[in-house]
Design a protein around this motif. Structure first.
Motif, PDB file in Angstrom:
ATOM      1  N   THR A  39       0.850  -1.206   0.000  1.00  0.00           N
ATOM      2  CA  THR A  39       0.000   0.000   0.000  1.00  0.00           C
ATOM      3  C   THR A  39       0.880   1.248   0.000  1.00  0.00           C
ATOM      4  O   THR A  39       0.678   2.172  -0.790  1.00  0.00           O
ATOM      5  CB  THR A  39      -0.913  -0.018   1.239  1.00  0.00           C
ATOM      6  N   GLU A  40       1.896   1.275   0.835  1.00  0.00           N
ATOM      7  CA  GLU A  40       2.811   2.414   0.923  1.00  0.00           C
ATOM      8  C   GLU A  40       3.551   2.610  -0.403  1.00  0.00           C
ATOM      9  O   GLU A  40       3.590   3.720  -0.954  1.00  0.00           O
ATOM     10  CB  GLU A  40       3.809   2.069   2.032  1.00  0.00           C
ATOM     11  N   ARG A  43       1.095   3.905  -3.122  1.00  0.00           N
ATOM     12  CA  ARG A  43       0.720   5.321  -2.911  1.00  0.00           C
ATOM     13  C   ARG A  43       1.895   6.230  -3.262  1.00  0.00           C
ATOM     14  O   ARG A  43       1.726   7.289  -3.859  1.00  0.00           O
ATOM     15  CB  ARG A  43       0.274   5.554  -1.458  1.00  0.00           C
ATOM     16  N   ASP A  48      -3.967   4.917  -6.278  1.00  0.00           N
ATOM     17  CA  ASP A  48      -4.980   4.838  -5.209  1.00  0.00           C
ATOM     18  C   ASP A  48      -5.190   3.373  -4.858  1.00  0.00           C
ATOM     19  O   ASP A  48      -5.488   2.574  -5.757  1.00  0.00           O
ATOM     20  CB  ASP A  48      -6.317   5.428  -5.709  1.00  0.00           C
ATOM     21  N   VAL A  49      -5.079   3.061  -3.582  1.00  0.00           N
ATOM     22  CA  VAL A  49      -5.130   1.655  -3.163  1.00  0.00           C
ATOM     23  C   VAL A  49      -6.422   1.358  -2.403  1.00  0.00           C
ATOM     24  O   VAL A  49      -6.852   2.170  -1.575  1.00  0.00           O
ATOM     25  CB  VAL A  49      -3.927   1.315  -2.256  1.00  0.00           C
ATOM     26  N   HIS A  50      -7.059   0.248  -2.738  1.00  0.00           N
ATOM     27  CA  HIS A  50      -8.178  -0.191  -1.903  1.00  0.00           C
ATOM     28  C   HIS A  50      -8.189  -1.718  -1.838  1.00  0.00           C
ATOM     29  O   HIS A  50      -7.622  -2.397  -2.695  1.00  0.00           O
ATOM     30  CB  HIS A  50      -9.524   0.342  -2.418  1.00  0.00           C
ATOM     31  N   ALA A  59      -4.417  -1.356  -6.777  1.00  0.00           N
ATOM     32  CA  ALA A  59      -3.776  -0.022  -6.809  1.00  0.00           C
ATOM     33  C   ALA A  59      -4.020   0.559  -8.198  1.00  0.00           C
ATOM     34  O   ALA A  59      -3.587  -0.004  -9.207  1.00  0.00           O
ATOM     35  CB  ALA A  59      -2.287  -0.157  -6.552  1.00  0.00           C
ATOM     36  N   TRP A  61      -4.038   3.493 -11.227  1.00  0.00           N
ATOM     37  CA  TRP A  61      -3.478   4.702 -11.848  1.00  0.00           C
ATOM     38  C   TRP A  61      -4.624   5.260 -12.683  1.00  0.00           C
ATOM     39  O   TRP A  61      -4.941   4.705 -13.734  1.00  0.00           O
ATOM     40  CB  TRP A  61      -2.288   4.336 -12.699  1.00  0.00           C
TER      41      TRP A  61
END
Ligand code: HGY
Ligand code: MN
Ligand code: MN
Ligand code: MN
Length: 399
Positions: A39-40, A43, A48-50, A59, A61
């Protein structure tokens, strides 16, 4: 950051020191730390991560939208696995996106990286669980009821990893968004070494599955029980292990593996009451896999009968032969400098998705040819060549 540098980070974060060996477990310990690491990293590259309801990590773009170009793989491992199976695809995806953004590339289609949950089935026994749930090839109820060796249900683990057990399962919207999927993976074999090439394209995946053979006898005392009075399930299990190899040898290019044999209760001075034997069977043709398992089941039932034991065979997972989209395969081979196309005996999330979306795979050379063991390897130069090849594919597809 290069693919090989990102791999080194994953190795650092994911190596599960509590268990000593190299195992990236699912939904806990190394896996949670790996989810946070991914996640880090995503980002930091403007993505955008979910987490979706099946605990797969996405993730994006650009806005999640239709006809997206999706790449990715998995971060979990088999017990005592290698450092490349899964992580190489995730590291290459992050590095590819970073290099495209660095050149100012503006994709005309959304690009996403996905990290699938429980690809190895190392905790809950069903491989590619995250992509099977996403594609609806396993139902929510069947998945939620799975238990790990400590009795924790998948539903509990799913909730702990940010998924939603009440709504897990087929995700039509997510599938519709995938215009094309490509998974980069370390080769699990020596094809590329023999061809002296760094990258290949996948052509097919063997039909494969897992079956649990439960031999049931009579638990008893190792010293007080005369041989004639025994119903020891370890005997038919041992004969079945040998018969698995013999039966597979009679089928063209088939493989049968017993990597897990669990007596219950497992005391040194105790005749087991049950012995569980897990069979991993694979063959190029689905009917060969099926007949291999049927023949072995028949022989195992005889072995059980000889010892006054019972046998119960349960199919835990099965995937038919996967033939990747030939047009996509050929296009990739051509675009990667006439790269070879290779079949594989290993299952992948790309194989699960290929039934519903145009899916493909890239393989990176593995000098040892070994996988699912610490000797699995890929040279940094080949890892980075894989990352660049993936960047080229994403650029062409999203332009
Ligand atoms: O078991 C397999 O084939 C894959 O590595 N999950
Ligand atoms: Mn694997
Ligand atoms: Mn894998
Ligand atoms: Mn995979």
């Amino acid at each position: 950051m290069s693919t090989s540098a990102l791999l080194a980070q994953i190795d650092q974060v994911g190596r599960d020191r509590r268990r000593g060996g190299y195992s990236r477990h699912v939904f806990d310990g190394g896996e949670r730390e790996l989810r946070e690491w991914f996640t880090e990293q995503a980002r930091a590259r403007g993505l955008d991560v979910h987490t979706d309801r099946n605990a797969n990590l996405w993730a994006w773009w650009g806005e999640p939208g239709d006809q997206a170009i999706v790449t990715g793989s998995h971060l979990d491992s088999v017990p005592g696995g290698g450092a490349f199976d899964g992580p190489l695809g995730v590291a290459a995806a992050l590095s590819a996106v970073e290099s495209l953004r660095a050149t100012g590339f503006q994709p005309r289609r959304p690009i996403a990286i996905v990290v699938f949950a429980e690809e190895e089935g190392g905790r809950f026994g069903v491989p590619c669980l995250g992509s099977r749930l996403l594609s609806g090839t396993i139902t929510r109820d069947a998945a939620n009821a799975l238990r790990d060796p400590d009795g924790v249900t998948f539903a509990e683990a799913l909730r702990g990893a940010g998924g939603d057990p009440e709504h897990a399962g087929a995700d039509e919207a997510a599938l519709r968004r995938i215009g094309r999927f490509v998974e980069l993976h370390v080769e699990q074999g020596r094809g590329l070494v023999d061809l002296d090439r760094p990258v290949a394209v996948a052509s097919s995946i063997l039909a494969h599955g897992r079956w649990r053979f439960r031999f049931r006898g009579q638990g008893n005392h190792a010293g007080a029980t005369l041989l004639a009075d025994r119903r020891d399930p370890m005997l038919p299990a041992a004969r079945a292990v040998l018969a698995a190899r013999e039966t597979a040898a009679a089928h063209d290019q088939a493989r049968a593996t017993v990597g897990r044999l669990v007596p219950n209760p497992g005391g040194t001075n105790v005749i087991a009451s049950t012995v569980d034997m897990w069979l991993d069977a694979r063959a190029p043709a689905a009917d060969a896999t099926r007949s291999l398992v049927a023949e072995l089941s028949e022989r195992a039932a005889e072995f059980a009968h000889d010892e006054g034991c019972e046998l119960e065979v349960t199919e835990e997972s099965y995937s038919g032969t996967v033939h990747f989209d030939p047009a996509l395969r050929d296009e990739l081979c051509a675009s990667l400098g006439d790269a070879p196309a290779l079949a594989t005996g290993a299952g992948h999330d790309a194989g699960v998705l290929s039934a519903q979306v145009p899916a493909s795979m890239l393989f990176v050379r593995n000098p040892t040819g070994i996988s699912h063991a610490p000797d699995e390897h890929a040279e940094p130069g080949d890892c980075d060549a894989g990352g660049s090849a993936l960047a080229d594919v994403l650029r062409r597809w999203a332009a």
